[in-house]
Write an enzyme that holds these catalytic residues in place. Structure first.
Site, PDB file in Angstrom:
ATOM      1  N   SER A  68       0.799  -1.221   0.000  1.00 24.37           N
ATOM      2  CA  SER A  68       0.000   0.000   0.000  1.00 24.37           C
ATOM      3  C   SER A  68       0.838   1.281   0.000  1.00 24.37           C
ATOM      4  O   SER A  68       1.608   1.532  -0.913  1.00 24.37           O
ATOM      5  CB  SER A  68      -0.958  -0.045   1.195  1.00 24.37           C
ATOM      6  N   ASP A 284      -2.901   6.405  -3.078  1.00 24.13           N
ATOM      7  CA  ASP A 284      -1.697   5.851  -2.467  1.00 24.13           C
ATOM      8  C   ASP A 284      -1.172   4.737  -3.372  1.00 24.13           C
ATOM      9  O   ASP A 284      -1.665   4.533  -4.485  1.00 24.13           O
ATOM     10  CB  ASP A 284      -1.957   5.382  -1.034  1.00 24.13           C
ATOM     11  N   ASP A 288      -6.014   2.468  -2.673  1.00 28.49           N
ATOM     12  CA  ASP A 288      -7.183   2.282  -1.800  1.00 28.49           C
ATOM     13  C   ASP A 288      -7.392   3.468  -0.858  1.00 28.49           C
ATOM     14  O   ASP A 288      -8.290   3.455  -0.035  1.00 28.49           O
ATOM     15  CB  ASP A 288      -7.133   0.952  -1.024  1.00 28.49           C
ATOM     16  N   GLU A 378     -11.750   6.900   7.039  1.00 30.38           N
ATOM     17  CA  GLU A 378     -10.716   7.321   7.985  1.00 30.38           C
ATOM     18  C   GLU A 378     -10.170   8.650   7.467  1.00 30.38           C
ATOM     19  O   GLU A 378     -10.232   8.938   6.273  1.00 30.38           O
ATOM     20  CB  GLU A 378      -9.607   6.282   8.054  1.00 30.38           C
ATOM     21  N   THR A 507       1.664  -1.771  15.357  1.00 30.28           N
ATOM     22  CA  THR A 507       2.738  -2.482  14.665  1.00 30.28           C
ATOM     23  C   THR A 507       4.149  -2.191  15.171  1.00 30.28           C
ATOM     24  O   THR A 507       5.062  -2.945  14.882  1.00 30.28           O
ATOM     25  CB  THR A 507       2.708  -2.124  13.161  1.00 30.28           C
TER      26      THR A 507
END
Length: 550
Positions: A68, A284, A288, A378, A507
């Protein structure tokens, strides 16, 4: 096949050994790390996709190789379930377990346990469709996934190099083919046809739309956007920028949706291209996410992020349901995370129900499914609109009583086709935005003035152990470390329009601090002061305390 093909797995696994001292984790975005570390993971994902398909009676599962918006050396892989949605959460743990099996013997043992516990009928067929983005490491990683397919005798279809949303679309289209719920022709061409046809119907009779500049992040979006532009023709003139998909190091580098959102500035490559008053958008790396922006008449940059897209789209859909005479039968709702700007939450709350959920697409998607029409975006530009099966049925059978109701109903039906409901899709969302702008006769300036963003600041604090930080209330309040939330509350009270929250990264060992206030300088100050509290709480060395925190 009634038992695991152990010999085939063993022979091929030997070509993809797992290195010691490396731990892999399947998260919201699947597996994601440096591309050169992923070979053994890819092979095992190929096997897991086969088992997932068999478990679901031979339905087609998707495998997408992408990282991504991450830097070019990274890569990743994620599985897509039959309706085009993310992998069922319980299977994330199985993926992690498989990926971390240290030897072939352990791998086979984990697989056998999985088959037994989940009662997987190995005689069922396994069907998978798979694709990748343009990353240099992609081709070799696809070959590793294919070895996993080979070991399990999968009926595999290679969708080539395409965007993540196209792969999600293909999964749903394949699984609904020939049914009353058919999602469209199961090809990239079918996707382009579906989106462009419904877009043309929605803007028919509207004034000519001025050209739109698209920053393709030097990624796979450039390939699909070029094809989409041909389908759209003069309906939406498109100027593609940052399309250097073969230039090493160019992907997501000083361009793309993530760059624009985090740096809050124009990609340098567009500085001589974008003219005052003109609108542009950035995709991006796998197309997406979508962020819009424009320059005002003083050449000042203005960003229109996921919050602004949500406000534009949700308000338009509410208007259409009213105009169609369906507002008493269809509830439109919006889902946000704590990162949504306070200005957008206030604007939307006055118009429709708003729900706040923890960060992560799976939380947003799941909550949006509870509405008749659920809108979620978002702030980073990832989002879509979901129409429930009952709502789709209602739209197809509803009898409007006036010409105006008939027109609004047709618009709603066409919206269900221009929107990719499986996942956030930058190109589909871009067409959706363009539809609303055309219907409202808005430029970027009018769109931006729907509400005023509260100034905000995001700060990262590196910590030794992010697991010390635990949250509640959709990640808006800390429950651990004890006492820290009370100190944050005390600080926030001193700032007009103040709001701040702290949440651990999913993460890496960092804690993210978000703050907003009525004035930019105060938002910055609040963010750094809260970050200072976090830094002191985890025993940071005062000598190394970043000066901006003071």
């Amino acid at each position: 096949m009634t038992s695991l093909p152990v010999d085939a797995i063993r022979a091929l696994a030997a070509q993809h050994p797992k290195p010691p001292n490396v731990t892999f984790q399947y998260g919201t975005a699947g597996f994601r790390t440096l591309g050169n570390a992923l070979d053994p993971v890819m092979f095992r994902v190929g096997i897991l996709a086969a088992l997932r398909s068999k478990r679901l009676d031979g339905k087609t599962i998707g495998v997408m190789v992408t990282a991504s918006h991450n830097p070019e050396p990274d890569n990743g892989v994620k599985l897509v379930d039959p309706r085009g949605e993310m992998l069922e959460a319980s299977w994330e743990a199985y993926a992690t377990k498989l990926a971390n099996a240290p030897t072939t013997d352990v791998l086979i043992s984990v697989l056998e346990t999985l088959v037994q516990n989940l009662k997987i009928d190995l005689s069922k067929p396994a069907r998978v469709v798979y694709a990748r983005d343009t990353r240099p490491s992609g081709a070799a990683l696809i070959a590793s996934v294919e070895d996993g397919f080979k070991a399990m005798g999968v009926e595999a279809r290679n969708a080539g190099v395409t965007t993540t949303p196209v792969l999600h679309y293909l999964v749903k289209a394949i699984n609904t083919k020939g049914t009353k719920d058919s999602y469209g022709d199961d090809s990239e061409e079918g996707y382009l046809q579906k989106l462009s046809t419904s877009f043309k119907k929605l803007v028919a009779g509207k004034p000519a739309i001025p050209p739109l500049i698209i920053d393709c992040a030097n990624g796979v979006g450039a390939i699909v956007a070029e094809k989409l532009a041909k389908h759209l023709g003069d309906t939406l003139p498109i100027i593609l920028q940052n399309t250097a998909i073969d230039t090493i190091g160019a992907l997501n580098n000083a361009c793309g949706a993530d760059y624009v959102k985090t740096s809050q500035r124009l990609p340098p490559s567009l500085s001589s291209v974008l003219k005052p008053g003109q609108r542009a958008c950035s995709l991006d790396g796998d197309a997406d996410r979508l962020i819009y922006y424009y320059l005002d008449d003083r050449s000042q940059f203005h960003m229109l992020d996921g919050d602004k897209i949500a406000a534009l789209v949700a308000a338009f859909i509410v208007e259409l349901t009213k105009s169609a005479g369906l507002d008493s039968q269809i509830q439109v709702g919006i889902v946000q995370t704590a990162y949504a700007n306070g200005g957008s939450t206030k604007y939307l709350s006055e118009r429709l129900p708003v729900k706040c959920v923890p960060t992560g697409v799976k939380h947003l998607h799941h909550a949006a499914e509870h509405y008749d029409i659920g809108v979620y975006f978002e702030a980073n530009g990832h989002g879509t609109v979901l129409f429930s099966p009952d709502t789709l049925e209602k739209l197809s059978t509803y009898q409007p009583s006036t010409p105006a109701q008939h027109t609004a109903l047709n618009h709603l039906i066409n919206l269900t086709n221009v929107i990719n409901q499986t996942v956030g899709d930058a190109l589909s969302d871009m067409l959706l935005v363009e539809v609303v702008l055309a219907h409202k006769s808005y430029s970027g300036i009018e769109w931006n003035s729907l509400y005023v963003d509260l100034p905000n600041r995001l700060v990262k604090v590196v910590v030794a152990d992010r697991h010390l930080f635990k949250t509640e209330d959709a990640e808006r309040r800390l429950v651990s470390p004890p006492g820290l939330q009370a100190k944050i509350d005390e600080l926030v009270r001193r700032y007009e329009g103040g709001r701040s929250f702290v949440r651990p990264s999913g993460t890496e060992d960092v804690v993210r601090v978000y703050a907003e206030a009525a004035v930019r300088a105060q938002a910055d100050e609040l963010a750094f002061r809260v970050a200072g509290l976090v830094y002191d709480e985890v025993g940071g060395d005062p000598a190394k305390r970043p000066s901006e925190f003071l």
